[in-house]
Design an enzyme around this catalytic site. Structure first.
Site, PDB file in Angstrom:
ATOM      1  N   LYS A 273     -24.857  -7.069  -4.441  1.00  0.00           N
ATOM      2  CA  LYS A 273     -25.175  -8.300  -3.873  1.00  0.00           C
ATOM      3  C   LYS A 273     -26.301  -9.111  -4.979  1.00  0.00           C
ATOM      4  O   LYS A 273     -26.202 -10.420  -5.222  1.00  0.00           O
ATOM      5  CB  LYS A 273     -25.921  -8.125  -2.503  1.00  0.00           C
ATOM      6  CG  LYS A 273     -24.758  -7.793  -1.455  1.00  0.00           C
ATOM      7  CD  LYS A 273     -25.283  -7.467  -0.066  1.00  0.00           C
ATOM      8  CE  LYS A 273     -24.130  -6.968   0.773  1.00  0.00           C
ATOM      9  NZ  LYS A 273     -24.811  -6.628   2.271  1.00  0.00           N
TER      10      LYS A 273
ATOM     11  N   GLN B 239     -29.848  -5.308   5.368  1.00  0.00           N
ATOM     12  CA  GLN B 239     -28.676  -4.172   5.161  1.00  0.00           C
ATOM     13  C   GLN B 239     -28.409  -3.290   6.244  1.00  0.00           C
ATOM     14  O   GLN B 239     -29.597  -2.535   6.602  1.00  0.00           O
ATOM     15  CB  GLN B 239     -28.787  -3.544   3.740  1.00  0.00           C
ATOM     16  CG  GLN B 239     -27.583  -2.566   3.409  1.00  0.00           C
ATOM     17  CD  GLN B 239     -26.297  -3.444   3.231  1.00  0.00           C
ATOM     18  OE1 GLN B 239     -26.253  -4.703   2.780  1.00  0.00           O
ATOM     19  NE2 GLN B 239     -25.243  -2.818   3.351  1.00  0.00           N
TER      20      GLN B 239
ATOM     21  N   ASP C 124     -25.914 -13.612   7.125  1.00  0.00           N
ATOM     22  CA  ASP C 124     -24.898 -12.433   7.382  1.00  0.00           C
ATOM     23  C   ASP C 124     -24.059 -13.243   8.683  1.00  0.00           C
ATOM     24  O   ASP C 124     -23.013 -12.812   9.112  1.00  0.00           O
ATOM     25  CB  ASP C 124     -25.435 -11.416   7.657  1.00  0.00           C
ATOM     26  CG  ASP C 124     -25.405 -10.070   7.145  1.00  0.00           C
ATOM     27  OD1 ASP C 124     -24.556 -10.266   5.932  1.00  0.00           O
ATOM     28  OD2 ASP C 124     -26.508  -9.513   6.791  1.00  0.00           O
TER      29      ASP C 124
HETATM   30  N1  GUN Z   1     -23.498  -3.241   6.152  1.00  0.00           N
HETATM   31  C1  GUN Z   1     -22.223  -3.202   6.057  1.00  0.00           C
HETATM   32  N2  GUN Z   1     -21.895  -4.377   5.825  1.00  0.00           N
HETATM   33  C2  GUN Z   1     -22.857  -5.350   5.995  1.00  0.00           C
HETATM   34  C3  GUN Z   1     -22.799  -6.675   5.730  1.00  0.00           C
HETATM   35  O1  GUN Z   1     -21.885  -7.280   5.674  1.00  0.00           O
HETATM   36  N3  GUN Z   1     -24.372  -7.213   6.073  1.00  0.00           N
HETATM   37  C4  GUN Z   1     -25.189  -6.380   6.204  1.00  0.00           C
HETATM   38  N4  GUN Z   1     -26.201  -6.951   6.272  1.00  0.00           N
HETATM   39  N5  GUN Z   1     -25.211  -4.996   6.427  1.00  0.00           N
HETATM   40  C5  GUN Z   1     -23.889  -4.502   6.241  1.00  0.00           C
END
Ligand code: GUN
Length: 284
Positions: free
Chosen positions: A53, A97, A120
């Site tokens: 990311k 995350q 998100d």
């Molecule tokens: N863990 C797995 N996929 C995601 C996501 O799209 N966002 C976040 N914050 N955590 C994740």
């Protein structure tokens, strides 16, 4: 006949070019889009996703701020950090995350993120707006899946979409997004009896379970669109999806690969939401 492959890598590249232009425009107006990423603990998969990311942010001109904490951080300390970021004008998007350690309540963390910085799309306000069709940050993986299906020129109206998996992050919202596009939507999950009988009805089959290669050719109607959201690491270290690619590609009409499928699109939609968050602030 083998399935046509829908490349997430290619589509992501095209969309990111446009997002880089948007970021440059915002910067010219004195706003540098900023994304704060919080990583708790040292789960290797989470660490690798966060790295991806950050790299993507740097490539298109989003400033990313990384905050890493040991798995022992208390919930209150984490919430205090989020409140600080909510108030920070250099931060337009906040991403914590997941998963989090067991002693931290996920819902409490998500509800503390300001909805206008919830890139998100996990906050109940954004989830609710998505369901009733109001403008909202859409969750990144479901939005990426929808974009991939649309990019392949596949008609969604009236089609039968079967979603396997019912997580809050992918399964539940992806079904809602396809319902908004006028599909007939069925959810299947671990308690569904005779899964192949259900999945074989799908014109568009979306699999988000997190179990390596649980979907085989016996689950797929000939010519169906198969979207594989799973990312599983095999003992060999290789990545594979929830769908057995080599056998299903002989039955499906369209398929997404792993890696190079939904993964790059998830990150792209996060970049999209972050730019949008910065733009909304600029318009205020
Ligand atoms: N863990 C797995 N996929 C995601 C996501 O799209 N966002 C976040 N914050 N955590 C994740």
């Amino acid at each position: 006949m083998t399935a046509q492959i829908i490349s997430g890598t290619e589509l992501a590249k095209t969309i990111r070019t446009g997002l880089a232009d948007e970021a440059a425009k915002l910067k010219a107006n004195g706003i540098e889009p900023g994304l704060a990423v919080i990583l708790v603990g040292d789960d290797p998969a989470s660490r690798s996703y966060v790295k991806g990311k950050q790299k993507a942010c740097a490539e298109i001109g989003i400033h990313s701020f990384l905050y890493t904490y040991p798995a022992t951080i208390s919930e209150e300390e984490l919430l205090a950090k989020i409140r600080g970021l909510n108030a920070d004008p250099a931060v337009h998007g906040i991403l914590v995350q997941l998963p989090l350690p067991d002693h931290i309540r996920e819902w409490s963390v998500i509800e503390t993120i300001a909805p206008e910085k919830d890139v998100d799309g996990f906050h109940p306000i954004n989830v609710g707006k998505m369901v009733i069709g109001q403008p909202a940050f859409l969750p990144c993986t479901p939005h990426g899946v929808l974009m991939m299906v649309k990019s392949a020129g596949i008609d969604i109206v009236g089609k039968h979409v079967v979603v396997v998996g019912r997580s809050n992050i992918v399964g539940k919202p992806v079904g809602q997004l396809f319902l908004r596009e006028h599909a007939t939507v069925t959810y299947a999950h671990s308690k569904t009896p005779d899964l192949p009988a259900v999945t074989r009805q799908a014109d568009i089959l979306i699999v988000a379970v997190g179990k390596a290669r649980i979907i085989g050719p016996e689950h797929v109607k000939p010519g169906a669109v198969v979207i594989d959201v799973g990312v599983n690491r095999l003992e060999s270290g290789k990545l594979c999806g929830d769908v057995d690619f080599d056998t299903v590609k002989e039955v499906a009409g369209f398929m997404t690969p792993v890696p190079g499928g939904v993964g790059p699109m998830t990150i792209t939609m996060l970049l999209h939401n972050t730019i949008e968050a910065a733009r909304q602030l600029a318009a205020k």
